[in-house]
Design a protein around this motif. Sequence first.
Motif, PDB file in Angstrom:
ATOM      1  N   LEU A 175     -32.183 -21.496  80.219  1.00 48.42           N
ATOM      2  CA  LEU A 175     -31.806 -20.083  79.910  1.00 48.42           C
ATOM      3  C   LEU A 175     -30.831 -19.966  79.017  1.00 48.42           C
ATOM      4  O   LEU A 175     -29.868 -20.883  78.830  1.00 48.42           O
ATOM      5  CB  LEU A 175     -31.464 -19.211  81.034  1.00 48.42           C
ATOM      6  N   VAL A 176     -30.728 -19.007  77.967  1.00 51.27           N
ATOM      7  CA  VAL A 176     -29.734 -18.489  77.331  1.00 51.27           C
ATOM      8  C   VAL A 176     -29.208 -17.075  77.825  1.00 51.27           C
ATOM      9  O   VAL A 176     -29.861 -16.273  77.883  1.00 51.27           O
ATOM     10  CB  VAL A 176     -29.958 -18.385  75.865  1.00 51.27           C
ATOM     11  N   THR A 177     -28.032 -17.022  77.956  1.00 52.47           N
ATOM     12  CA  THR A 177     -27.330 -15.622  78.158  1.00 52.47           C
ATOM     13  C   THR A 177     -26.773 -14.956  76.811  1.00 52.47           C
ATOM     14  O   THR A 177     -26.149 -15.672  75.986  1.00 52.47           O
ATOM     15  CB  THR A 177     -26.471 -15.543  79.285  1.00 52.47           C
ATOM     16  N   PHE A 178     -27.087 -13.646  76.783  1.00 54.16           N
ATOM     17  CA  PHE A 178     -26.481 -12.793  75.664  1.00 54.16           C
ATOM     18  C   PHE A 178     -25.309 -12.085  76.126  1.00 54.16           C
ATOM     19  O   PHE A 178     -24.776 -11.335  75.337  1.00 54.16           O
ATOM     20  CB  PHE A 178     -27.488 -11.973  74.818  1.00 54.16           C
ATOM     21  N   GLU A 179     -24.813 -12.233  77.443  1.00 55.37           N
ATOM     22  CA  GLU A 179     -23.753 -11.757  77.779  1.00 55.37           C
ATOM     23  C   GLU A 179     -22.222 -11.997  77.842  1.00 55.37           C
ATOM     24  O   GLU A 179     -21.293 -11.490  78.241  1.00 55.37           O
ATOM     25  CB  GLU A 179     -24.138 -11.014  79.454  1.00 55.37           C
ATOM     26  N   ILE A 180     -22.402 -13.436  77.401  1.00 56.71           N
ATOM     27  CA  ILE A 180     -21.287 -14.097  77.226  1.00 56.71           C
ATOM     28  C   ILE A 180     -21.157 -14.614  75.795  1.00 56.71           C
ATOM     29  O   ILE A 180     -21.808 -14.981  75.085  1.00 56.71           O
ATOM     30  CB  ILE A 180     -21.290 -15.412  78.047  1.00 56.71           C
ATOM     31  N   LEU A 181     -19.735 -14.224  75.207  1.00 55.76           N
ATOM     32  CA  LEU A 181     -19.639 -14.357  73.721  1.00 55.76           C
ATOM     33  C   LEU A 181     -18.416 -15.505  73.582  1.00 55.76           C
ATOM     34  O   LEU A 181     -17.477 -15.237  74.082  1.00 55.76           O
ATOM     35  CB  LEU A 181     -19.405 -13.352  72.904  1.00 55.76           C
ATOM     36  N   MET A 182     -18.602 -16.553  72.826  1.00 58.01           N
ATOM     37  CA  MET A 182     -17.578 -17.490  72.342  1.00 58.01           C
ATOM     38  C   MET A 182     -17.547 -17.889  71.094  1.00 58.01           C
ATOM     39  O   MET A 182     -18.718 -17.828  70.442  1.00 58.01           O
ATOM     40  CB  MET A 182     -17.823 -18.698  73.552  1.00 58.01           C
ATOM     41  N   HIS A 204     -21.247 -14.712  62.686  1.00 59.16           N
ATOM     42  CA  HIS A 204     -21.770 -14.434  64.353  1.00 59.16           C
ATOM     43  C   HIS A 204     -23.236 -14.576  64.087  1.00 59.16           C
ATOM     44  O   HIS A 204     -24.157 -13.908  63.702  1.00 59.16           O
ATOM     45  CB  HIS A 204     -21.541 -12.884  64.553  1.00 59.16           C
ATOM     46  N   ALA A 205     -23.676 -15.809  65.095  1.00 59.31           N
ATOM     47  CA  ALA A 205     -24.747 -16.366  65.052  1.00 59.31           C
ATOM     48  C   ALA A 205     -25.554 -15.706  66.071  1.00 59.31           C
ATOM     49  O   ALA A 205     -25.360 -16.098  67.155  1.00 59.31           O
ATOM     50  CB  ALA A 205     -25.091 -17.927  65.082  1.00 59.31           C
ATOM     51  N   TYR A 206     -26.390 -14.517  65.856  1.00 60.19           N
ATOM     52  CA  TYR A 206     -26.992 -13.727  66.872  1.00 60.19           C
ATOM     53  C   TYR A 206     -28.588 -13.703  66.652  1.00 60.19           C
ATOM     54  O   TYR A 206     -28.559 -13.310  65.619  1.00 60.19           O
ATOM     55  CB  TYR A 206     -26.309 -12.435  66.940  1.00 60.19           C
ATOM     56  N   HIS A 207     -29.305 -14.103  67.555  1.00 58.51           N
ATOM     57  CA  HIS A 207     -30.586 -14.016  67.323  1.00 58.51           C
ATOM     58  C   HIS A 207     -31.192 -13.623  68.667  1.00 58.51           C
ATOM     59  O   HIS A 207     -31.182 -14.598  69.731  1.00 58.51           O
ATOM     60  CB  HIS A 207     -31.223 -15.062  66.909  1.00 58.51           C
ATOM     61  N   ASN A 208     -31.676 -12.684  68.984  1.00 56.71           N
ATOM     62  CA  ASN A 208     -32.199 -12.220  70.364  1.00 56.71           C
ATOM     63  C   ASN A 208     -33.739 -11.517  70.080  1.00 56.71           C
ATOM     64  O   ASN A 208     -33.930 -10.275  70.202  1.00 56.71           O
ATOM     65  CB  ASN A 208     -31.223 -11.456  71.136  1.00 56.71           C
ATOM     66  N   PRO A 209     -34.546 -12.332  69.875  1.00 52.84           N
ATOM     67  CA  PRO A 209     -35.777 -11.629  69.509  1.00 52.84           C
ATOM     68  C   PRO A 209     -36.352 -10.777  70.507  1.00 52.84           C
ATOM     69  O   PRO A 209     -37.211  -9.695  70.056  1.00 52.84           O
ATOM     70  CB  PRO A 209     -36.905 -12.797  69.329  1.00 52.84           C
ATOM     71  N   GLY A 210     -36.221 -10.965  71.879  1.00 52.02           N
ATOM     72  CA  GLY A 210     -36.782  -9.977  72.975  1.00 52.02           C
ATOM     73  C   GLY A 210     -35.872  -9.231  73.350  1.00 52.02           C
ATOM     74  O   GLY A 210     -36.174  -8.045  74.303  1.00 52.02           O
ATOM     75  N   GLN A 211     -34.774  -8.914  72.656  1.00 58.49           N
ATOM     76  CA  GLN A 211     -33.637  -8.069  72.939  1.00 58.49           C
ATOM     77  C   GLN A 211     -33.395  -7.917  74.733  1.00 58.49           C
ATOM     78  O   GLN A 211     -33.198  -6.945  75.228  1.00 58.49           O
ATOM     79  CB  GLN A 211     -33.933  -6.479  72.630  1.00 58.49           C
ATOM     80  N   ALA A 227     -34.955 -19.637  67.697  1.00 53.09           N
ATOM     81  CA  ALA A 227     -33.667 -19.517  68.164  1.00 53.09           C
ATOM     82  C   ALA A 227     -33.222 -18.472  68.984  1.00 53.09           C
ATOM     83  O   ALA A 227     -33.796 -17.363  68.795  1.00 53.09           O
ATOM     84  CB  ALA A 227     -32.788 -19.610  66.689  1.00 53.09           C
ATOM     85  N   PHE A 228     -32.427 -18.783  70.113  1.00 51.43           N
ATOM     86  CA  PHE A 228     -31.769 -17.582  70.950  1.00 51.43           C
ATOM     87  C   PHE A 228     -30.411 -18.001  70.957  1.00 51.43           C
ATOM     88  O   PHE A 228     -30.006 -18.987  71.444  1.00 51.43           O
ATOM     89  CB  PHE A 228     -32.626 -17.724  72.201  1.00 51.43           C
ATOM     90  N   GLN A 229     -29.402 -17.431  70.208  1.00 50.51           N
ATOM     91  CA  GLN A 229     -28.158 -17.534  70.458  1.00 50.51           C
ATOM     92  C   GLN A 229     -27.212 -16.141  70.492  1.00 50.51           C
ATOM     93  O   GLN A 229     -27.575 -15.327  69.604  1.00 50.51           O
ATOM     94  CB  GLN A 229     -27.729 -18.499  69.165  1.00 50.51           C
ATOM     95  N   ASN A 230     -26.037 -16.331  70.574  1.00 46.62           N
ATOM     96  CA  ASN A 230     -25.085 -15.335  70.586  1.00 46.62           C
ATOM     97  C   ASN A 230     -23.735 -16.137  70.524  1.00 46.62           C
ATOM     98  O   ASN A 230     -22.935 -16.266  71.480  1.00 46.62           O
ATOM     99  CB  ASN A 230     -24.999 -14.344  71.680  1.00 46.62           C
ATOM    100  N   VAL A 231     -23.223 -16.742  69.502  1.00 49.40           N
ATOM    101  CA  VAL A 231     -22.119 -17.733  69.029  1.00 49.40           C
ATOM    102  C   VAL A 231     -21.378 -17.119  67.690  1.00 49.40           C
ATOM    103  O   VAL A 231     -21.945 -16.942  66.787  1.00 49.40           O
ATOM    104  CB  VAL A 231     -22.578 -18.863  69.140  1.00 49.40           C
ATOM    105  N   LEU A 232     -19.924 -17.109  67.873  1.00 51.16           N
ATOM    106  CA  LEU A 232     -19.074 -17.148  66.804  1.00 51.16           C
ATOM    107  C   LEU A 232     -19.068 -18.553  66.272  1.00 51.16           C
ATOM    108  O   LEU A 232     -18.456 -19.322  66.741  1.00 51.16           O
ATOM    109  CB  LEU A 232     -18.014 -16.423  66.937  1.00 51.16           C
ATOM    110  N   GLN A 233     -19.695 -18.776  65.104  1.00 52.77           N
ATOM    111  CA  GLN A 233     -19.769 -20.139  64.529  1.00 52.77           C
ATOM    112  C   GLN A 233     -18.802 -20.442  63.572  1.00 52.77           C
ATOM    113  O   GLN A 233     -18.772 -19.680  62.533  1.00 52.77           O
ATOM    114  CB  GLN A 233     -21.159 -20.543  64.184  1.00 52.77           C
ATOM    115  N   GLY A 234     -17.827 -21.219  63.929  1.00 48.75           N
ATOM    116  CA  GLY A 234     -16.797 -21.561  62.707  1.00 48.75           C
ATOM    117  C   GLY A 234     -17.219 -23.011  61.929  1.00 48.75           C
ATOM    118  O   GLY A 234     -18.396 -23.529  62.353  1.00 48.75           O
ATOM    119  N   PHE A 235     -16.784 -23.382  61.007  1.00 48.09           N
ATOM    120  CA  PHE A 235     -17.136 -24.556  60.393  1.00 48.09           C
ATOM    121  C   PHE A 235     -16.033 -25.296  60.001  1.00 48.09           C
ATOM    122  O   PHE A 235     -15.003 -25.117  59.495  1.00 48.09           O
ATOM    123  CB  PHE A 235     -17.612 -23.863  58.811  1.00 48.09           C
ATOM    124  N   LYS A 236     -16.148 -26.587  60.192  1.00 52.29           N
ATOM    125  CA  LYS A 236     -15.038 -27.780  60.340  1.00 52.29           C
ATOM    126  C   LYS A 236     -15.516 -28.686  59.175  1.00 52.29           C
ATOM    127  O   LYS A 236     -14.636 -29.238  58.449  1.00 52.29           O
ATOM    128  CB  LYS A 236     -15.039 -28.479  61.488  1.00 52.29           C
TER     129      LYS A 236
END
Length: 301
Positions: A192-199, A133-140, A116-125
Amino acid sequence: MLSIVICSANAEDLSIVKENIAQTVGIAHEIIAFDNRFEKKGICEVYNWGTQQARYDIICYMHEDVEIRTHGWGQTVIDIFSNDPEAGVLGVAGGGYKSLAPSGWYQVDFHYEERAFQNVLQGFKFNSKEEIHAYHNPGQEKLSQVVCVDGLWFCTRKDIALRFPFDAKLLPGFHGYDLDFCLSVYPEYKVLVTFEILMKHASEGNFDKKWFDQILKLHRKWSKILPLTTANISDRELYLTERRCFETVIEKMIHWDYSFYQIHKMLMSMRKSRIRKKLFFKSYQHLLRLKLGLRPLSQKS
């Protein structure tokens, strides 16, 4: 400049996300929104329509229950595609392993950091959970290469979207379109996944039997090229991962009351993969033991 395509099911949500985009995107843009409250078209059909309408070279497809927190994100998107001609798909959440076994973009049975590679604020419906805050950036890294991305938000070049249209015939509903698009693009471009944009995403998705029915169709289409991974793993680890994945899938299908024949058909459709035949027989053995009420071999001491 950026074209943003939205398949809308809620007028209020659409109004809110339009305002959010206007306040955060930071560059010239257009929003191409399709009011799907009454026509109930599949998302592939809507996205193909939006692609045809787009005036700009870069297209963003996004859900309307998204709130983007990063200001100036539009320029970040443009820069990523401008700086790398091999960039084909850009998301904010994605997986470095796409299993042969039917699944979504996240494969929990892949026991490596690249799952997993992710940078998302995850809500639950659908669950009473607190936002995470689902953040996983193994390679930084600012940008990571993956196999597929989550459809909550992703961007591509218009020429790519025209060349690899969303498969509305195979996937007439609202599931699997993101995986299918990425698997179409992956052989020729970077995903690709970017870690510079948060939503923030308001919903975690509903991964039920209806969702899985579409995933089964998707995997029949792509079984010859799967599995795919960005990780450097041995053939044995690939086999063990897929064995775990198939055992999980079989157990879920039994739980969802799929018939023996339907599970058998799922396994048969995967035999053309590059994975050796041993996997098929071990998976079939797991199915038979469960159906006969015997203890699975993987659980024996």
